[in-house]
Design an enzyme around this catalytic site. Structure first.
Site, mmCIF file in Angstrom:
data_model
loop_
_atom_site.group_PDB
_atom_site.id
_atom_site.type_symbol
_atom_site.label_atom_id
_atom_site.label_comp_id
_atom_site.label_asym_id
_atom_site.label_seq_id
_atom_site.Cartn_x
_atom_site.Cartn_y
_atom_site.Cartn_z
ATOM 1 N N GLU A 1 -18.161 8.197 38.567
ATOM 2 C CA GLU A 1 -17.704 8.266 37.169
ATOM 3 C C GLU A 1 -16.344 8.954 37.098
ATOM 4 O O GLU A 1 -15.920 9.591 38.066
ATOM 5 C CB GLU A 1 -18.739 9.023 36.319
ATOM 6 C CG GLU A 1 -18.885 10.468 36.736
ATOM 7 C CD GLU A 1 -20.204 11.102 36.313
ATOM 8 O OE1 GLU A 1 -21.238 10.408 36.336
ATOM 9 O OE2 GLU A 1 -20.192 12.290 35.975
ATOM 10 N N LYS B 1 -13.356 11.571 36.492
ATOM 11 C CA LYS B 1 -13.243 13.037 36.447
ATOM 12 C C LYS B 1 -12.371 13.352 35.239
ATOM 13 O O LYS B 1 -11.151 13.167 35.268
ATOM 14 C CB LYS B 1 -12.622 13.559 37.740
ATOM 15 C CG LYS B 1 -12.599 15.071 37.807
ATOM 16 C CD LYS B 1 -12.207 15.545 39.189
ATOM 17 C CE LYS B 1 -12.275 17.051 39.323
ATOM 18 N NZ LYS B 1 -11.528 17.795 38.333
ATOM 19 N N ASP C 1 -10.205 15.105 32.503
ATOM 20 C CA ASP C 1 -9.256 16.200 32.658
ATOM 21 C C ASP C 1 -9.151 16.979 31.352
ATOM 22 O O ASP C 1 -8.263 16.759 30.539
ATOM 23 C CB ASP C 1 -7.885 15.607 33.043
ATOM 24 C CG ASP C 1 -6.964 16.667 33.598
ATOM 25 O OD1 ASP C 1 -7.433 17.800 33.820
ATOM 26 O OD2 ASP C 1 -5.783 16.359 33.811
ATOM 27 N N TYR D 1 -21.787 15.102 31.128
ATOM 28 C CA TYR D 1 -22.045 14.325 32.344
ATOM 29 C C TYR D 1 -23.030 14.959 33.321
ATOM 30 O O TYR D 1 -23.244 14.447 34.407
ATOM 31 C CB TYR D 1 -20.730 14.051 33.084
ATOM 32 C CG TYR D 1 -19.830 15.273 33.205
ATOM 33 C CD1 TYR D 1 -20.211 16.370 33.944
ATOM 34 C CD2 TYR D 1 -18.601 15.309 32.546
ATOM 35 C CE1 TYR D 1 -19.403 17.481 34.036
ATOM 36 C CE2 TYR D 1 -17.780 16.419 32.636
ATOM 37 C CZ TYR D 1 -18.184 17.497 33.380
ATOM 38 O OH TYR D 1 -17.392 18.597 33.469
ATOM 39 N N LYS E 1 -9.452 12.983 44.016
ATOM 40 C CA LYS E 1 -8.319 13.282 43.128
ATOM 41 C C LYS E 1 -7.284 12.166 43.173
ATOM 42 O O LYS E 1 -6.901 11.708 44.253
ATOM 43 C CB LYS E 1 -7.648 14.594 43.558
ATOM 44 C CG LYS E 1 -8.581 15.794 43.499
ATOM 45 C CD LYS E 1 -8.696 16.358 42.116
ATOM 46 C CE LYS E 1 -7.547 17.289 41.833
ATOM 47 N NZ LYS E 1 -7.715 17.971 40.556
ATOM 48 N N CYS F 1 28.825 28.690 20.507
ATOM 49 C CA CYS F 1 28.515 27.271 20.729
ATOM 50 C C CYS F 1 29.241 26.756 21.977
ATOM 51 O O CYS F 1 30.469 26.873 22.070
ATOM 52 C CB CYS F 1 28.926 26.444 19.510
ATOM 53 S SG CYS F 1 28.718 24.673 19.776
ATOM 54 N N CYS G 1 31.894 23.896 20.451
ATOM 55 C CA CYS G 1 33.056 24.204 19.607
ATOM 56 C C CYS G 1 33.455 25.685 19.639
ATOM 57 O O CYS G 1 34.478 26.059 19.069
ATOM 58 C CB CYS G 1 32.788 23.778 18.159
ATOM 59 S SG CYS G 1 31.577 24.832 17.345
ATOM 60 N N CYS H 1 24.349 26.314 16.061
ATOM 61 C CA CYS H 1 25.756 26.302 15.715
ATOM 62 C C CYS H 1 25.810 25.796 14.281
ATOM 63 O O CYS H 1 25.334 24.700 13.993
ATOM 64 C CB CYS H 1 26.512 25.352 16.652
ATOM 65 S SG CYS H 1 28.178 25.032 16.054
ATOM 66 N N CYS I 1 31.411 20.732 13.995
ATOM 67 C CA CYS I 1 31.237 20.765 15.461
ATOM 68 C C CYS I 1 30.975 19.337 15.946
ATOM 69 O O CYS I 1 30.124 18.627 15.407
ATOM 70 C CB CYS I 1 30.066 21.678 15.817
ATOM 71 S SG CYS I 1 29.594 21.596 17.546
HETATM 72 S S1 IVH Z 1 -19.921 17.314 37.821
HETATM 73 C C1 IVH Z 1 -22.187 20.872 39.879
HETATM 74 N N1 IVH Z 1 -18.661 15.349 36.686
HETATM 75 O O1 IVH Z 1 -14.350 18.907 37.337
HETATM 76 C C2 IVH Z 1 -21.143 19.888 39.541
HETATM 77 N N2 IVH Z 1 -17.529 17.430 36.853
HETATM 78 O O2 IVH Z 1 -14.163 21.049 40.004
HETATM 79 C C3 IVH Z 1 -20.941 19.696 38.112
HETATM 80 N N3 IVH Z 1 -15.312 17.440 35.800
HETATM 81 O O3 IVH Z 1 -15.800 22.036 36.837
HETATM 82 C C4 IVH Z 1 -19.672 19.020 37.790
HETATM 83 N N4 IVH Z 1 -15.329 15.351 35.109
HETATM 84 O O4 IVH Z 1 -15.168 20.688 34.784
HETATM 85 C C5 IVH Z 1 -18.588 16.633 37.060
HETATM 86 N N5 IVH Z 1 -17.693 13.511 35.643
HETATM 87 C C6 IVH Z 1 -17.631 14.784 36.021
HETATM 88 C C7 IVH Z 1 -16.506 15.590 35.748
HETATM 89 C C8 IVH Z 1 -16.481 16.915 36.194
HETATM 90 C C9 IVH Z 1 -14.638 16.478 35.136
HETATM 91 C C10 IVH Z 1 -14.767 18.794 36.018
HETATM 92 C C11 IVH Z 1 -15.732 19.889 35.766
HETATM 93 C C12 IVH Z 1 -15.812 20.661 37.061
HETATM 94 C C13 IVH Z 1 -14.590 20.217 37.770
HETATM 95 C C14 IVH Z 1 -14.820 20.126 39.265
#
Ligand code: IVH
Length: 703
Positions: free
Chosen positions: A138, A140, A142, A251, A348, A442, A445, A460, A465
């Site tokens: 799934e 990650k 941000d 999640y 990542k 400035c 000028c 300014c 100017c």
């Molecule tokens: S699972 C025990 N799932 O990424 C693990 N984390 O360093 C529970 N994050 O602290 C985390 N999307 O804040 C999980 N789909 C996702 C996520 C997710 C973002 C963040 C979360 C976590 C950090 C991992």
């Protein structure tokens, strides 16, 4: 959450309630079935905030909401903790008490390439003795991580990550996130108490709007939506948190205490995907539709690389993917190290951050006379572009970010946001760094700079100017303003230096016979320029207002002002008080608009422009309105045949719809004209975006 029978039934009773609220004895209806009305509101919140697919207009929702709110105010004994009205009106928060998580919030191990993932899979296979493992993959997200506890089906608290063991309790702020249910029927799964984890986000459109508003106010924008989300959760005014339109994905279920063994045995999921499904069914926005299950790591590797290409098309920021062992028993078996679970890993994406060195600071003078420091940095690749200079806004910003010449700095370019400095690293200084000296005069000028007390910016104030004049003209001809194609910054500077233009009206009196003698100006390019200048006279009023460069008047405010009048000069009849009555116009904007229209020089300039034939009447006022595009988002691409792009956009807004600037999952309609290109291709990949023709769009409008 709601099957089709339930959906139909709820939509039918919505219609009945909408008819009821018009009746005089509405309070009788409500007192007989207050939970019924609350369920209708919960259903529509779910459609809007979780499914992104509203069934009624904002106006209809508000009507029902206000009826409930009024009834509860008159009958306070009827209020329940999970009534939809309880999200708001809690006022100011005093502090955020420290609270321990039921289970520590661990972070994930990071991976960056296929080898890292193969290694992760190998270890999991060795530990479990299995030949192949099923993974759930799934996004990650941000944002800012949160932990929620529900007890006896009610939201008990929301907590920030903190140090992983103890975080700050931010329940009232979590309640402002409309996709987080205030109550959920965990009991149906035999669950008495549960702790769930997720991420709070500010989506790209809201982030852009939020940053645009900051810029219009003269406040430095935020570096990324993550900081915006995290910062918003720490605000002590719940109404402001609500205005930030935060979203949340949930999640992970980190802790369950069971209340009913039988329900547990029959209904509690045994896989991670099942947990996401359960959360979704309980009304949470889990990544149920964003996740995918794979057998073996090879397919996972292909998927994460494919998904990275889709990253920009999403409505929110993600910084990678999370790969989780799907079977929950196997997760338990694999367990944790002291830092990370062994059953999950983050993959990542290419970083949109990079480190660089601050070499020098230039000071540029803008069209309002504001002196902006611009950092010259060692060129660094960030998210596919080379960044070598970056605005550092004002003196306070330099202090706040603790910047010195020679510092190592962290740069971020998130999505389509212009690059920003996230922070400096004072711990890496070697003593040779120098203080950044702000000029007293400035740089263009030489006039002494001035800073009003309430302002963060040195200016300014010499109206003659060259920087003021040239930057003002550059803004006037720019794409979002009068859009005079082929004029451009370089020509403005050249024509100014040659004495061809001294002010904005001169744009419409260019000495073309002299321009024809300049290098690089052939008959064809002059013809094009002449035509573009002529065409600009027909630009709608909102563009002209924006082009005038009145302080704090951005594109949105310009539209509000244009909507208010039939003719531009009617704005001179508005008092500051009257201006403040207009949508989203505050004290600061009202003041500068009032001052602009009460300055003789400006009025003289406007009369000149009117005589030159620019559009001072509000032509859009006559366009059809009264349609119902409420809650729907639109984006136009390609060439439209029947409408001008501006008019089409004005029609969307006049009929209650919203315009988006990019294709994302937040987009409802992409109106594709002739020769539509990359936006159309992008939209085809997002199933929720409806692609329609100009004809279809016109049919959506009232006759
Ligand atoms: S699972 C025990 N799932 O990424 C693990 N984390 O360093 C529970 N994050 O602290 C985390 N999307 O804040 C999980 N789909 C996702 C996520 C997710 C973002 C963040 C979360 C976590 C950090 C991992």
């Amino acid at each position: 959450m709601y099957n089709s029978t339930q959906t139909t039934a709820l939509q039918n009773s919505t219609k009945t309630w909408l008819a009821n609220v018009k009746a005089k004895n509405i309070s009788d209806f409500i007192s007989k079935d207050i939970e019924g009305l609350r369920n209708i509101l919960r259903f529509h919140e779910y459609r809007y905030y979780v499914q992104n697919n509203p069934l009624i207009s904002d106006f209809e929702y508000d009507t029902l909401y206000k009826a409930l709110e009024k009834f509860e105010q008159d009958n306070p004994g009827t209020i329940t903790k999970d009534s939809p009205t309880q999200r708001v009106g809690k006022g100011l928060i005093k502090d955020f008490p420290k609270t321990a998580h039921l289970v520590p919030m661990l972070s994930l191990e990071n991976s960056y390439n296929a080898d890292d993932l193969i290694d992760f899979d190998r270890k999991a296979k060795e530990l479990s003795g299995l030949a192949q493992i099923e993974y759930c993959v799934e996004p990650k997200f941000d944002g800012a991580s949160i932990s929620l506890v529900y007890e006896n089906n009610m939201l008990l608290r929301g907590v920030t990550r903190g140090d992983g063991e103890v975080g700050d309790e931010i329940t009232l702020n979590i309640m402002q996130i409309k996709s987080v249910p205030l109550s959920a029927k965990f009991s149906e799964y035999g669950i008495g108490q549960v702790e769930i984890r997720g991420e709070v986000l500010m989506n790209k459109n809201n982030f852009k709007a939020y940053n645009d508003a900051l810029i219009e106010e003269g406040i430095p924008p935020l570096a990324n939506p993550r900081n915006a989300a995290a910062g918003s959760l720490r605000i002590k005014d719940t109404a402001e948190v609500s205005r930030r339109n935060l979203e949340a994905f949930l999640y992970h279920v980190s802790f369950i205490s069971n209340s009913n063994q039988q329900a547990k045995d029959t209904k509690q999921p045994t896989t991670h995907a099942g947990m996401l499904e359960m959360l979704w069914n309980l009304g949470f926005r889990s990544p149920k539709n964003e996740m995918k299950i794979f057998n073996g790591i090879e397919d996972v590797i292909k998927h994460v690389h494919d998904f990275e290409k889709e990253r920009d098309a999403l409505g929110y920021e993600i910084d990678g993917m999370v790969i989780k062992v799907n079977d929950l028993h196997l997760q338990d078996e694999l367990g944790m190290t002291s830092h990370h679970p062994r059953w999950a890993i983050a993959f990542k994406f290419k970083a949109r951050q990079g480190t660089s060195k601050l070499i020098a600071v230039d000071f540029q003078v803008g069209r309002t006379g504001a002196v902006t420091p611009v950092a010259k940095i060692e060129p660094v690749q960030v998210g596919g572009v080379t960044v070598s200079s970056i605005s550092i806004h004002n003196e306070d910003y330099i202090k706040e970010k603790n910047l010195m010449l020679g510092d190592t700095i962290l740069i971020e370019r998130s999505g389509d946001v212009i690059p920003q400095i996230v922070k400096s690293f004072p711990e890496l200084r070697n003593g040779k760094e120098k203080k950044i000296q702000f000029p007293t005069h400035c740089p263009v000028c030489g006039h002494a700079l001035f800073k009003p007390e309430e302002d963060a910016v040195w200016r300014c104030i010499n109206l003659n100017c060259a920087a003021h004049i040239v930057e003002g003209i550059i803004h006037f001809v720019s794409k979002d303003a009068m859009d005079i194609k082929s004029f451009g910054e370089a020509n403005v500077r050249k024509f100014y230096e040659l004495g061809f233009i001294k002010n904005i009206p001169d744009i419409y009196n260019l000495p073309f016979e002299k321009i024809a003698q300049l290098d690089g100006f052939g008959e064809k390019s002059i013809g094009k320029l002449q035509q573009a200048i002529e065409d600009s006279k027909k630009q709608p009023l909102n563009r002209l207002i924006y082009a005038l460069g009145i302080r704090y008047v951005g594109e949105t405010t310009a539209k509000t002002l244009a909507r208010a009048v039939d003719h531009l000069l009617q704005l001179a009849d508005y008092s500051e008080e009257q201006l403040k009555q207009l949508e989203d116009i505050g004290v600061k904007v009202a003041k500068t608009v009032y001052e602009f229209f009460h300055n003789e020089d400006n009025i003289r300039l406007l009369s000149q422009l009117e005589q030159l034939g620019l559009q001072f009447n509000n032509s859009n006022k006559n366009l059809v309105t009264g349609g119902n595009l409420t809650g729907q988002t639109f984006l136009f691409t390609g060439t439209l045949v029947q409408l001008k792009r501006n008019d089409a956009e004005a029609l969307v807004e006049k009929n209650g719809g919203k315009l988006l600037s990019a294709v994302s999952s937040n987009l409802n309609y992409l109106v594709a004209g002739e020769k539509a290109g990359s936006k159309l291709e992008k939209a085809k990949k997002i199933p929720s975006v409806k692609i329609i023709s100009e004809e279809d769009f016109l049919k959506m409008l009232p006759a």
